[in-house]
Design a protein around this motif. Structure first.
Motif, PDB file in Angstrom:
ATOM      1  N   TRP A   1      52.147  38.967  33.178  1.00  0.00           N
ATOM      2  CA  TRP A   1      51.233  37.948  32.654  1.00  0.00           C
ATOM      3  C   TRP A   1      50.242  37.506  33.738  1.00  0.00           C
ATOM      4  CZ3 TRP A   1      49.488  36.362  28.241  1.00  0.00           C
ATOM      5  CH2 TRP A   1      48.785  35.160  28.175  1.00  0.00           C
ATOM      6  N   ARG A   2      50.714  37.345  34.964  1.00  0.00           N
ATOM      7  CA  ARG A   2      49.831  36.942  36.066  1.00  0.00           C
ATOM      8  C   ARG A   2      48.796  38.011  36.386  1.00  0.00           C
ATOM      9  NH1 ARG A   2      52.639  35.510  41.188  1.00  0.00           N
ATOM     10  NH2 ARG A   2      50.589  34.744  41.743  1.00  0.00           N
ATOM     11  N   CYS A   3      49.068  39.245  35.990  1.00  0.00           N
ATOM     12  CA  CYS A   3      48.141  40.348  36.245  1.00  0.00           C
ATOM     13  C   CYS A   3      46.971  40.371  35.265  1.00  0.00           C
ATOM     14  CB  CYS A   3      48.874  41.690  36.189  1.00  0.00           C
ATOM     15  SG  CYS A   3      49.959  41.950  37.594  1.00  0.00           S
ATOM     16  N   ARG A   4      47.028  39.549  34.257  1.00  0.00           N
ATOM     17  CA  ARG A   4      45.918  39.480  33.304  1.00  0.00           C
ATOM     18  C   ARG A   4      44.791  38.698  33.961  1.00  0.00           C
ATOM     19  NH1 ARG A   4      47.591  38.107  27.395  1.00  0.00           N
ATOM     20  NH2 ARG A   4      45.460  38.826  27.213  1.00  0.00           N
ATOM     21  N   ARG A   5      43.688  39.386  34.206  1.00  0.00           N
ATOM     22  CA  ARG A   5      42.589  38.792  34.955  1.00  0.00           C
ATOM     23  C   ARG A   5      41.329  38.800  34.106  1.00  0.00           C
ATOM     24  NH1 ARG A   5      45.180  38.145  40.184  1.00  0.00           N
ATOM     25  NH2 ARG A   5      43.217  37.263  40.872  1.00  0.00           N
ATOM     26  N   GLY A   6      40.264  38.258  34.663  1.00  0.00           N
ATOM     27  CA  GLY A   6      38.990  38.202  33.958  1.00  0.00           C
ATOM     28  C   GLY A   6      38.159  39.465  34.115  1.00  0.00           C
ATOM     29  N   MET A   7      38.577  40.360  34.964  1.00  0.00           N
ATOM     30  CA  MET A   7      37.826  41.584  35.241  1.00  0.00           C
ATOM     31  C   MET A   7      38.616  42.770  34.680  1.00  0.00           C
ATOM     32  SD  MET A   7      36.816  43.083  39.009  1.00  0.00           S
ATOM     33  CE  MET A   7      35.782  41.703  39.441  1.00  0.00           C
ATOM     34  N   LEU A   8      38.023  43.492  33.740  1.00  0.00           N
ATOM     35  CA  LEU A   8      38.705  44.598  33.072  1.00  0.00           C
ATOM     36  C   LEU A   8      39.227  45.634  34.063  1.00  0.00           C
ATOM     37  CD1 LEU A   8      39.590  46.099  30.524  1.00  0.00           C
ATOM     38  CD2 LEU A   8      37.305  47.108  30.441  1.00  0.00           C
ATOM     39  N   GLU A   9      38.415  46.001  35.039  1.00  0.00           N
ATOM     40  CA  GLU A   9      38.826  47.007  36.012  1.00  0.00           C
ATOM     41  C   GLU A   9      40.090  46.571  36.759  1.00  0.00           C
ATOM     42  OE1 GLU A   9      35.841  45.622  35.779  1.00  0.00           O
ATOM     43  OE2 GLU A   9      34.294  47.171  35.706  1.00  0.00           O
ATOM     44  N   LEU A  10      40.133  45.306  37.107  1.00  0.00           N
ATOM     45  CA  LEU A  10      41.284  44.758  37.809  1.00  0.00           C
ATOM     46  C   LEU A  10      42.508  44.734  36.896  1.00  0.00           C
ATOM     47  CD1 LEU A  10      41.957  43.744  40.585  1.00  0.00           C
ATOM     48  CD2 LEU A  10      41.191  41.478  39.908  1.00  0.00           C
TER      49      LEU A  10
END
Length: 79
Positions: A11-20
Motif C-alpha cells: 500500500w505504501r508503494c502506491r505513489r503519484g507517479m506511474l513509473e514509480l
C-alpha cells in the motif's frame, strides 16, 4: 497468504507517479519477501522520500547520500 506487513508495504508503494508505481510493485513481487530486517528498514527509509527524489535515485540522476541504503536501491534499480 501474504503477511500484514507485506500488504502495508504494498500500500505504501502506491505513489503519484506511474513509473514509480510500476518499479515499486515489481520490487515488491520480486524482492520484498527476501529482504533482511536491515534491508526492510532501508526500504522504509527510501519510501519516505518524495516521489521525484526517489525516482531520481532509481534512475541514477542523483547520488545517494546515505550509503547504507545502497543495497535496496540497487535492487530497485534492477526493476
Amino acid at each position: 497468504m501474504k503477511s500484514k506487513e507485506f500488504e502495508r508495504a504494498r500500500w505504501r508503494c502506491r505513489r503519484g507517479m506511474l513509473e514509480l508505481d510500476i518499479i515499486l510493485q515489481r520490487f515488491m513481487d520480486n524482492y520484498y519477501c527476501q529482504l533482511s530486517a536491515d534491508e526492510l528498514q532501508q526500504f522504509d527509509q527510501l519510501l519516505i522520500l518524495p516521489d521525484n527524489d526517489l525516482w531520481d535515485l532509481i534512475c541514477a540522476r542523483e547520488t545517494l547520500r546515505e550509503e547504507n541504503l545502497m543495497p535496496v536501491l540497487s535492487l530497485l534499480q534492477k526493476c
